[in-house]
Scaffold this motif. Sequence first.
Motif, PDB file in Angstrom:
ATOM      1  N   HIS A   1       0.829  -1.210   0.000  1.00  0.00           N
ATOM      2  CA  HIS A   1       0.000   0.000   0.000  1.00  0.00           C
ATOM      3  C   HIS A   1       0.865   1.263   0.000  1.00  0.00           C
ATOM      4  O   HIS A   1       0.584   2.230   0.705  1.00  0.00           O
ATOM      5  N   ARG A   2       1.911   1.218  -0.811  1.00  0.00           N
ATOM      6  CA  ARG A   2       2.790   2.369  -0.976  1.00  0.00           C
ATOM      7  C   ARG A   2       2.621   2.925  -2.384  1.00  0.00           C
ATOM      8  O   ARG A   2       2.276   2.181  -3.310  1.00  0.00           O
ATOM      9  N   PRO A   3       2.896   4.213  -2.588  1.00  0.00           N
ATOM     10  CA  PRO A   3       2.814   4.776  -3.941  1.00  0.00           C
ATOM     11  C   PRO A   3       3.799   4.089  -4.874  1.00  0.00           C
ATOM     12  O   PRO A   3       4.895   3.686  -4.469  1.00  0.00           O
ATOM     13  N   SER A   4       3.438   3.964  -6.144  1.00  0.00           N
ATOM     14  CA  SER A   4       4.276   3.254  -7.104  1.00  0.00           C
ATOM     15  C   SER A   4       5.602   3.951  -7.352  1.00  0.00           C
ATOM     16  O   SER A   4       6.562   3.318  -7.794  1.00  0.00           O
ATOM     17  N   ASN A   5       5.660   5.250  -7.081  1.00  0.00           N
ATOM     18  CA  ASN A   5       6.906   6.000  -7.314  1.00  0.00           C
ATOM     19  C   ASN A   5       7.732   6.170  -6.042  1.00  0.00           C
ATOM     20  O   ASN A   5       8.630   7.005  -5.998  1.00  0.00           O
ATOM     21  N   SER A   6       7.441   5.386  -5.019  1.00  0.00           N
ATOM     22  CA  SER A   6       8.136   5.554  -3.737  1.00  0.00           C
ATOM     23  C   SER A   6       9.427   4.755  -3.633  1.00  0.00           C
ATOM     24  O   SER A   6      10.152   4.878  -2.655  1.00  0.00           O
ATOM     25  N   VAL A   7       9.723   3.949  -4.649  1.00  0.00           N
ATOM     26  CA  VAL A   7      10.940   3.135  -4.648  1.00  0.00           C
ATOM     27  C   VAL A   7      11.689   3.361  -5.957  1.00  0.00           C
ATOM     28  O   VAL A   7      11.143   3.139  -7.044  1.00  0.00           O
ATOM     29  N   GLN A   8      12.932   3.805  -5.858  1.00  0.00           N
ATOM     30  CA  GLN A   8      13.762   4.006  -7.043  1.00  0.00           C
ATOM     31  C   GLN A   8      14.534   2.743  -7.379  1.00  0.00           C
ATOM     32  O   GLN A   8      14.897   1.951  -6.501  1.00  0.00           O
ATOM     33  N   LEU A   9      14.818   2.577  -8.663  1.00  0.00           N
ATOM     34  CA  LEU A   9      15.584   1.432  -9.138  1.00  0.00           C
ATOM     35  C   LEU A   9      16.995   1.891  -9.501  1.00  0.00           C
ATOM     36  O   LEU A   9      17.178   2.718 -10.394  1.00  0.00           O
ATOM     37  N   LEU A  10      17.980   1.345  -8.805  1.00  0.00           N
ATOM     38  CA  LEU A  10      19.379   1.592  -9.120  1.00  0.00           C
ATOM     39  C   LEU A  10      19.903   0.382  -9.893  1.00  0.00           C
ATOM     40  O   LEU A  10      19.927  -0.734  -9.367  1.00  0.00           O
ATOM     41  N   ALA A  11      20.307   0.596 -11.130  1.00  0.00           N
ATOM     42  CA  ALA A  11      20.835  -0.487 -11.957  1.00  0.00           C
ATOM     43  C   ALA A  11      22.321  -0.645 -11.665  1.00  0.00           C
ATOM     44  O   ALA A  11      23.115   0.249 -11.956  1.00  0.00           O
ATOM     45  N   VAL A  12      22.696  -1.762 -11.079  1.00  0.00           N
ATOM     46  CA  VAL A  12      24.086  -1.990 -10.697  1.00  0.00           C
ATOM     47  C   VAL A  12      24.801  -2.647 -11.875  1.00  0.00           C
ATOM     48  O   VAL A  12      24.531  -3.787 -12.228  1.00  0.00           O
ATOM     49  N   SER A  13      25.728  -1.891 -12.440  1.00  0.00           N
ATOM     50  CA  SER A  13      26.316  -2.271 -13.723  1.00  0.00           C
ATOM     51  C   SER A  13      27.773  -2.700 -13.621  1.00  0.00           C
ATOM     52  O   SER A  13      28.502  -2.676 -14.612  1.00  0.00           O
TER      53      SER A  13
ATOM     54  N   VAL B   1      30.105  -0.609 -21.269  1.00  0.00           N
ATOM     55  CA  VAL B   1      29.378   0.636 -21.502  1.00  0.00           C
ATOM     56  C   VAL B   1      28.208   0.411 -22.451  1.00  0.00           C
ATOM     57  O   VAL B   1      27.143   1.027 -22.304  1.00  0.00           O
ATOM     58  N   SER B   2      28.365  -0.499 -23.398  1.00  0.00           N
ATOM     59  CA  SER B   2      27.279  -0.767 -24.351  1.00  0.00           C
ATOM     60  C   SER B   2      26.020  -1.249 -23.648  1.00  0.00           C
ATOM     61  O   SER B   2      24.893  -0.891 -24.045  1.00  0.00           O
ATOM     62  N   ASP B   3      26.177  -2.043 -22.582  1.00  0.00           N
ATOM     63  CA  ASP B   3      25.010  -2.493 -21.811  1.00  0.00           C
ATOM     64  C   ASP B   3      24.365  -1.331 -21.081  1.00  0.00           C
ATOM     65  O   ASP B   3      23.123  -1.234 -20.996  1.00  0.00           O
ATOM     66  N   ILE B   4      25.177  -0.465 -20.507  1.00  0.00           N
ATOM     67  CA  ILE B   4      24.639   0.696 -19.793  1.00  0.00           C
ATOM     68  C   ILE B   4      23.881   1.601 -20.762  1.00  0.00           C
ATOM     69  O   ILE B   4      22.813   2.129 -20.428  1.00  0.00           O
ATOM     70  N   ARG B   5      24.416   1.764 -21.954  1.00  0.00           N
ATOM     71  CA  ARG B   5      23.732   2.591 -22.952  1.00  0.00           C
ATOM     72  C   ARG B   5      22.381   1.983 -23.335  1.00  0.00           C
ATOM     73  O   ARG B   5      21.413   2.703 -23.550  1.00  0.00           O
TER      74      ARG B   5
ATOM     75  N   THR C   1      21.952  -8.334 -11.511  1.00  0.00           N
ATOM     76  CA  THR C   1      21.796  -9.567 -12.284  1.00  0.00           C
ATOM     77  C   THR C   1      20.471  -9.628 -13.026  1.00  0.00           C
ATOM     78  O   THR C   1      20.415 -10.049 -14.191  1.00  0.00           O
ATOM     79  N   ALA C   2      19.385  -9.209 -12.382  1.00  0.00           N
ATOM     80  CA  ALA C   2      18.067  -9.297 -13.003  1.00  0.00           C
ATOM     81  C   ALA C   2      17.916  -8.336 -14.186  1.00  0.00           C
ATOM     82  O   ALA C   2      16.986  -8.485 -14.982  1.00  0.00           O
ATOM     83  N   ILE C   3      18.834  -7.384 -14.321  1.00  0.00           N
ATOM     84  CA  ILE C   3      18.802  -6.450 -15.451  1.00  0.00           C
ATOM     85  C   ILE C   3      19.859  -6.803 -16.488  1.00  0.00           C
ATOM     86  O   ILE C   3      19.580  -6.896 -17.686  1.00  0.00           O
ATOM     87  N   PHE C   4      21.087  -7.015 -16.036  1.00  0.00           N
ATOM     88  CA  PHE C   4      22.211  -7.189 -16.949  1.00  0.00           C
ATOM     89  C   PHE C   4      22.656  -8.637 -17.124  1.00  0.00           C
ATOM     90  O   PHE C   4      23.518  -8.920 -17.946  1.00  0.00           O
ATOM     91  N   GLY C   5      22.077  -9.561 -16.363  1.00  0.00           N
ATOM     92  CA  GLY C   5      22.492 -10.944 -16.447  1.00  0.00           C
ATOM     93  C   GLY C   5      23.649 -11.218 -15.496  1.00  0.00           C
ATOM     94  O   GLY C   5      24.127 -10.329 -14.774  1.00  0.00           O
ATOM     95  N   ALA C   6      24.116 -12.460 -15.480  1.00  0.00           N
ATOM     96  CA  ALA C   6      25.190 -12.862 -14.579  1.00  0.00           C
ATOM     97  C   ALA C   6      26.442 -12.042 -14.841  1.00  0.00           C
ATOM     98  O   ALA C   6      26.758 -11.677 -15.975  1.00  0.00           O
ATOM     99  N   ARG C   7      27.163 -11.723 -13.742  1.00  0.00           N
ATOM    100  CA  ARG C   7      28.351 -10.885 -13.846  1.00  0.00           C
ATOM    101  C   ARG C   7      29.602 -11.736 -14.013  1.00  0.00           C
ATOM    102  O   ARG C   7      29.665 -12.872 -13.604  1.00  0.00           O
TER     103      ARG C   7
END
Length: 229
Positions: free
Chosen positions: A23-35, A40-44, A221-227
């Motif tokens: 029961h929290r607002p949908s914009n109350s949690v930010q997503l930090l993509a750990v790269s 750099v091509s993946d980050i782009r 991992t859930a964004i960029f795959g296994a490191r």
Amino acid sequence: MQTIAERLKLAHERIDQATARSHRPSNSVQLLAVSKTKPVSDIRQAYEAGQRLFGENYIQEGVEKIQAMAELDDIQWHMVGPIQSNKTRLVAEHFDWVQSVDRLKIARRLNEQRPSHLAPLNVCIQLNLDGEASKSGISAEELSALVEQIEGFENLRLRGIMAIPQAGVTDAQQNDTLEQLAELFGQYHTKLSNFDTLSVGMSGDLEAAVAHGSTMVRVGTAIFGARRG
């Protein structure tokens, strides 16, 4: 195979579902993509899909990526890994956030080395409530003193706390740690005007973290795959 854009969409959907259940607002949690370790091509690709917050664990690697993408001035770069005292200048000169401050010496050097033409460096204090020797971070008992000290630095802006809860524990143990973090965050959130960030939760436990008040989850991992490494 899913694209980075598709994985980002799924990560946001997980966050939206978790905030809705709490029961929290949908914009109350930010997503930090750990790269970390990702090119750099993946980050782009993530940037082109709308991602703007990126986290790096290794200072030299992070600085090289920041320099390679310097034309994109709307990216917010977060250092989330341990910092050695001889690397603080690089961090102070290039990053927007440091989430891994765990001792006064590092905070002092970051404050002294932050260039005057840049805005104050946003920092979080890293906590290690489970006392894991393999992880950085201070105990709950040490938090008050470090908060007071950092608040006195004009080139730092204390934004909150960060933690990496112990993996492989029971749900009850995980919830106990997350409840402690939420309580500590709440104490300072009500007293300090800029203390607005509880950075906890990663690919495997973001739902539990959001349920306990996390305002920023760090997903790699859930964004960029296994490191690599």
